[in-house]
Design a protein around this motif. Structure first.
Motif, PDB file in Angstrom:
ATOM      1  N   ILE A  35       0.848  -1.199   0.000  1.00 34.96           N
ATOM      2  CA  ILE A  35       0.000   0.000   0.000  1.00 34.96           C
ATOM      3  C   ILE A  35       0.884   1.250   0.000  1.00 34.96           C
ATOM      4  O   ILE A  35       1.811   1.347   0.795  1.00 34.96           O
ATOM      5  CB  ILE A  35      -0.937   0.000   1.221  1.00 34.96           C
ATOM      6  N   PRO A  36       0.620   2.197  -0.888  1.00 37.12           N
ATOM      7  CA  PRO A  36       1.427   3.417  -0.936  1.00 37.12           C
ATOM      8  C   PRO A  36       1.301   4.227   0.348  1.00 37.12           C
ATOM      9  O   PRO A  36       0.284   4.172   1.034  1.00 37.12           O
ATOM     10  CB  PRO A  36       0.842   4.208  -2.109  1.00 37.12           C
ATOM     11  N   THR A  37       2.339   4.978   0.634  1.00 36.28           N
ATOM     12  CA  THR A  37       2.325   5.934   1.739  1.00 36.28           C
ATOM     13  C   THR A  37       2.342   7.330   1.126  1.00 36.28           C
ATOM     14  O   THR A  37       3.212   7.650   0.308  1.00 36.28           O
ATOM     15  CB  THR A  37       3.551   5.751   2.645  1.00 36.28           C
ATOM     16  N   GLU A  38       1.383   8.144   1.498  1.00 35.93           N
ATOM     17  CA  GLU A  38       1.351   9.535   1.043  1.00 35.93           C
ATOM     18  C   GLU A  38       2.292  10.338   1.924  1.00 35.93           C
ATOM     19  O   GLU A  38       2.319  10.188   3.139  1.00 35.93           O
ATOM     20  CB  GLU A  38      -0.067  10.089   1.168  1.00 35.93           C
ATOM     21  N   VAL A  39       3.094  11.203   1.289  1.00 33.84           N
ATOM     22  CA  VAL A  39       4.064  12.024   1.996  1.00 33.84           C
ATOM     23  C   VAL A  39       3.595  13.473   1.896  1.00 33.84           C
ATOM     24  O   VAL A  39       3.479  14.025   0.805  1.00 33.84           O
ATOM     25  CB  VAL A  39       5.466  11.879   1.371  1.00 33.84           C
ATOM     26  N   GLU A  40       3.323  14.077   3.048  1.00 36.75           N
ATOM     27  CA  GLU A  40       2.821  15.456   3.085  1.00 36.75           C
ATOM     28  C   GLU A  40       3.875  16.370   3.687  1.00 36.75           C
ATOM     29  O   GLU A  40       4.343  16.145   4.796  1.00 36.75           O
ATOM     30  CB  GLU A  40       1.552  15.517   3.925  1.00 36.75           C
TER      31      GLU A  40
END
Length: 90
Positions: A35-40
């Protein structure tokens, strides 16, 4: 200097885009994307840092402990986008 590399990675800036990272592992049937990890990027509002510098996702921000980045797993993308990311990686 010993141990330093003079090669760099340059990516086009995408206005309004979102950064993500995906781990791919080798499965029995080939590569499998987790599952991708969103980087903010979190703006600290530092007076010493100009607006453009706050938008740069540097090695320091991505890999070293900082309060300037927040990770979201699962990402805050629609399910279809998450599936497309995983399919594109594998």
């Amino acid at each position: 200097q010993k141990g330093l590399d003079d090669r760099v990675v340059v990516e086009r800036y995408a206005e309004g885009g979102r950064e993500f990272t995906v781990i791919a592992v080798e499965g029995r049937g080939g590569p499998v994307a987790l599952i991708p990890t969103e980087v903010e990027l979190i703006s600290q509002g530092d007076a010493m840092e100009d607006d453009n510098a706050r938008k740069i996702f540097s090695y320091r921000r991505k890999y070293l402990p900082t309060q300037q980045v927040q990770y979201h797993t699962p990402p805050r993308f629609p399910v279809e986008i998450t599936a497309a990311i995983r399919h594109g990686v594998a």
